[in-house]
Design a protein around this motif. Sequence first.
Motif, mmCIF file in Angstrom:
data_model
loop_
_atom_site.group_PDB
_atom_site.id
_atom_site.type_symbol
_atom_site.label_atom_id
_atom_site.label_comp_id
_atom_site.label_asym_id
_atom_site.label_seq_id
_atom_site.Cartn_x
_atom_site.Cartn_y
_atom_site.Cartn_z
ATOM 1 N N PRO A 143 50.926 68.695 -25.663
ATOM 2 C CA PRO A 143 50.590 69.177 -24.197
ATOM 3 C C PRO A 143 51.407 68.190 -23.315
ATOM 4 C CG PRO A 143 48.702 67.981 -25.422
ATOM 5 C CD PRO A 143 49.752 68.196 -26.308
ATOM 6 N N PRO A 144 51.409 68.620 -21.990
ATOM 7 C CA PRO A 144 52.069 67.944 -21.121
ATOM 8 C C PRO A 144 51.046 66.693 -20.716
ATOM 9 C CG PRO A 144 51.508 69.799 -20.123
ATOM 10 C CD PRO A 144 51.287 69.788 -21.615
ATOM 11 N N GLY A 145 51.663 65.392 -20.158
ATOM 12 C CA GLY A 145 50.828 64.253 -19.836
ATOM 13 C C GLY A 145 51.025 63.356 -20.839
ATOM 14 N N THR A 146 49.884 62.422 -20.780
ATOM 15 C CA THR A 146 49.695 61.047 -21.315
ATOM 16 C C THR A 146 48.117 60.885 -21.758
ATOM 17 O OG1 THR A 146 50.008 59.547 -19.585
ATOM 18 C CG2 THR A 146 51.877 60.217 -20.480
ATOM 19 N N GLY A 147 47.519 62.013 -22.069
ATOM 20 C CA GLY A 147 46.049 61.483 -21.928
ATOM 21 C C GLY A 147 45.626 61.157 -23.330
ATOM 22 N N ASP A 148 44.241 61.280 -23.598
ATOM 23 C CA ASP A 148 43.731 61.093 -24.690
ATOM 24 C C ASP A 148 44.148 61.800 -26.172
ATOM 25 O OD1 ASP A 148 42.496 63.369 -23.950
ATOM 26 O OD2 ASP A 148 40.446 62.766 -24.076
ATOM 27 N N ILE A 149 44.503 63.296 -25.625
ATOM 28 C CA ILE A 149 45.035 64.181 -26.690
ATOM 29 C C ILE A 149 46.207 63.394 -27.427
ATOM 30 C CG2 ILE A 149 45.948 66.320 -27.377
ATOM 31 C CD1 ILE A 149 44.144 67.485 -25.638
ATOM 32 N N HIS A 150 46.987 62.822 -26.636
ATOM 33 C CA HIS A 150 48.322 62.179 -27.111
ATOM 34 C C HIS A 150 47.898 61.016 -28.013
ATOM 35 C CE1 HIS A 150 49.129 64.482 -23.392
ATOM 36 N NE2 HIS A 150 50.444 64.748 -24.045
ATOM 37 N N ILE A 151 47.114 60.229 -27.581
ATOM 38 C CA ILE A 151 46.583 59.019 -27.993
ATOM 39 C C ILE A 151 46.027 59.132 -29.333
ATOM 40 C CG2 ILE A 151 45.220 56.974 -28.024
ATOM 41 C CD1 ILE A 151 45.429 56.945 -25.090
ATOM 42 N N SER A 152 45.176 60.452 -29.489
ATOM 43 C CA SER A 152 44.376 60.726 -30.765
ATOM 44 C C SER A 152 45.625 61.217 -31.794
ATOM 45 C CB SER A 152 43.531 61.946 -30.458
ATOM 46 O OG SER A 152 42.827 62.303 -31.408
ATOM 47 N N LEU A 153 46.437 61.961 -31.235
ATOM 48 C CA LEU A 153 47.734 62.541 -32.152
ATOM 49 C C LEU A 153 48.262 61.525 -32.847
ATOM 50 C CD1 LEU A 153 49.424 65.432 -30.151
ATOM 51 C CD2 LEU A 153 48.281 65.579 -32.642
ATOM 52 N N VAL A 154 48.769 60.453 -32.209
ATOM 53 C CA VAL A 154 49.581 59.540 -32.916
ATOM 54 C C VAL A 154 48.623 58.597 -33.569
ATOM 55 C CG1 VAL A 154 51.374 59.400 -31.168
ATOM 56 C CG2 VAL A 154 49.559 57.845 -30.727
ATOM 57 N N GLN A 155 47.354 58.602 -33.340
ATOM 58 C CA GLN A 155 46.302 57.508 -34.163
ATOM 59 C C GLN A 155 46.040 58.301 -35.526
ATOM 60 O OE1 GLN A 155 43.328 56.596 -31.684
ATOM 61 N NE2 GLN A 155 44.237 54.811 -30.534
ATOM 62 N N GLU A 156 45.859 59.652 -35.421
ATOM 63 C CA GLU A 156 45.424 60.513 -36.560
ATOM 64 C C GLU A 156 46.565 61.089 -37.338
ATOM 65 O OE1 GLU A 156 42.223 60.439 -37.364
ATOM 66 O OE2 GLU A 156 41.309 59.672 -35.509
ATOM 67 N N ILE A 157 47.849 61.344 -36.793
ATOM 68 C CA ILE A 157 48.854 61.976 -37.363
ATOM 69 C C ILE A 157 50.018 61.138 -37.570
ATOM 70 C CG2 ILE A 157 50.200 64.075 -37.292
ATOM 71 C CD1 ILE A 157 47.294 64.869 -37.115
ATOM 72 N N PRO A 158 50.489 61.085 -38.962
ATOM 73 C CA PRO A 158 51.534 60.178 -39.153
ATOM 74 C C PRO A 158 52.734 60.550 -38.583
ATOM 75 C CG PRO A 158 51.215 61.439 -41.029
ATOM 76 C CD PRO A 158 49.996 61.691 -40.063
ATOM 77 N N MET A 159 52.944 60.728 -37.324
ATOM 78 C CA MET A 159 53.996 61.025 -36.459
ATOM 79 C C MET A 159 55.067 59.959 -36.592
ATOM 80 S SD MET A 159 54.283 62.203 -32.548
ATOM 81 C CE MET A 159 52.652 63.274 -32.716
ATOM 82 N N GLU A 160 56.414 60.350 -37.130
ATOM 83 C CA GLU A 160 57.299 59.566 -37.097
ATOM 84 C C GLU A 160 58.072 59.209 -36.032
ATOM 85 O OE1 GLU A 160 61.546 59.387 -39.485
ATOM 86 O OE2 GLU A 160 60.413 60.861 -40.012
ATOM 87 N N CYS A 161 58.374 60.124 -34.752
ATOM 88 C CA CYS A 161 58.948 59.821 -33.781
ATOM 89 C C CYS A 161 58.800 61.042 -32.666
ATOM 90 C CB CYS A 161 60.482 59.802 -34.046
ATOM 91 S SG CYS A 161 61.246 61.258 -34.914
ATOM 92 N N ALA A 162 59.313 60.871 -31.378
ATOM 93 C CA ALA A 162 59.010 61.991 -30.335
ATOM 94 C C ALA A 162 60.600 62.157 -29.884
ATOM 95 C CB ALA A 162 58.134 61.072 -29.576
ATOM 96 N N ILE A 163 60.497 63.515 -29.526
ATOM 97 C CA ILE A 163 61.606 63.891 -28.369
ATOM 98 C C ILE A 163 61.056 64.249 -27.236
ATOM 99 C CG2 ILE A 163 63.317 65.793 -28.245
ATOM 100 C CD1 ILE A 163 63.461 66.106 -31.350
ATOM 101 N N ILE A 164 61.845 63.829 -26.088
ATOM 102 C CA ILE A 164 61.287 63.798 -25.003
ATOM 103 C C ILE A 164 62.067 64.838 -24.202
ATOM 104 C CG2 ILE A 164 60.741 62.651 -22.724
ATOM 105 C CD1 ILE A 164 59.131 61.510 -24.869
ATOM 106 N N VAL A 165 61.310 65.895 -23.507
ATOM 107 C CA VAL A 165 62.106 67.115 -22.858
ATOM 108 C C VAL A 165 61.770 66.927 -21.415
ATOM 109 C CG1 VAL A 165 62.137 69.600 -22.487
ATOM 110 C CG2 VAL A 165 61.543 68.491 -24.513
#
Length: 355
Positions: A223-245
């Motif tokens: 989702p857009p923004g920089t809120g708690d959903i984003h923090i939860s995602l990177v803490q719970e999901i082994p996300m390797e990297c991000a692409i910024i649009v």
Amino acid sequence: MKEKDILEFLKEVRHPAKDDRDIVELGMVSAIDITDSSVCVTLGFPKRRDPLTEYLVGAARAALIRNLPDNIQTEVKAIVVEEAAPSKKKGLELGTAQLDNVKHIIGIASGKGGVGKSTVAVNLACALARLGYKVGLADADVYGPSVPTMTDTEGMQPAAVQEGTQELIVPMEKYGVKWMSIGYFADRGQALIWRGPMACNALKQMILQVKWGELDFLLIDMPPGTGDIHISLVQEIPMECAIIVTTPQNVALCDVEKGVNMFRNKNVNRRILGLVENMAWFTPAEHPQEKYYIFGKDGGKRMAENTGIDLLASIPLVQSIRESGDNGAPAALGTGPDSQAFISLAAAVADKLNK
């Protein structure tokens, strides 16, 4: 206000995996507590975790809010029916086992809405599939899921399968991509009235409780923004990297820079693979060689230079991209200049990660 009234309201909530029967008919309403100023509903689930728990809790609360006066506080809780021994409660925790055979997990993010992030994510997924990769996409924009519309899978409902003690969601498959979205479980136009923690839990289910199988790339449309959903995602999901649009204009670049800084924050610390400049210029279909820089020129290039990240691609603003998204046939499936832009982006992404 009586219990029978609350039950009538809750009959609006239907379980997609149970022949679309409502939660009252299914006997899932375990308790209703009513006071002069509040209503608390408890839903009971079997000790085997229901993959739609968070969706049903959110939908039940939405039904109460729609039907009750504004001054009534509402709460919906989930419990495990026939409570298991403490040693067995761990089975309710979501792990990352379904991601074990996924090589690369990439977040598609922006600090601002309206920059075409979902359009880029969907077309990148299709372009990677065209290049021969095994691809999945999880639509993490729980408040505005658009993937079902953009892939012409709206109205479809994923199946649930039992594997051992765990029930898994089977993603939809189309265009060579596995798709998962909360939009498959909500009626068209239904507002998902969720607080942050509830949205985060639902999102984790949409990723961790899905039978992804073997994938080269799993894209997460954040989702857009920089809120708690984003923090939860990177803490719970082994996300390797991000692409910024982003888009070229300054108002978008300022917000997107916040997204860059979020991923670079020491508590998040995820690699930024690169930047995609969307709507970089407008090209009329009748004059394919002409470029009109409606939102400014080279804004993405300057931002990439200022932040020290690579500019992966500049995607033009052409009518066919908008039309293909509305029609559910992503532009990356075609043969024109718009599809080639996404194919080039996919090749750049694969090249950087394969190295």
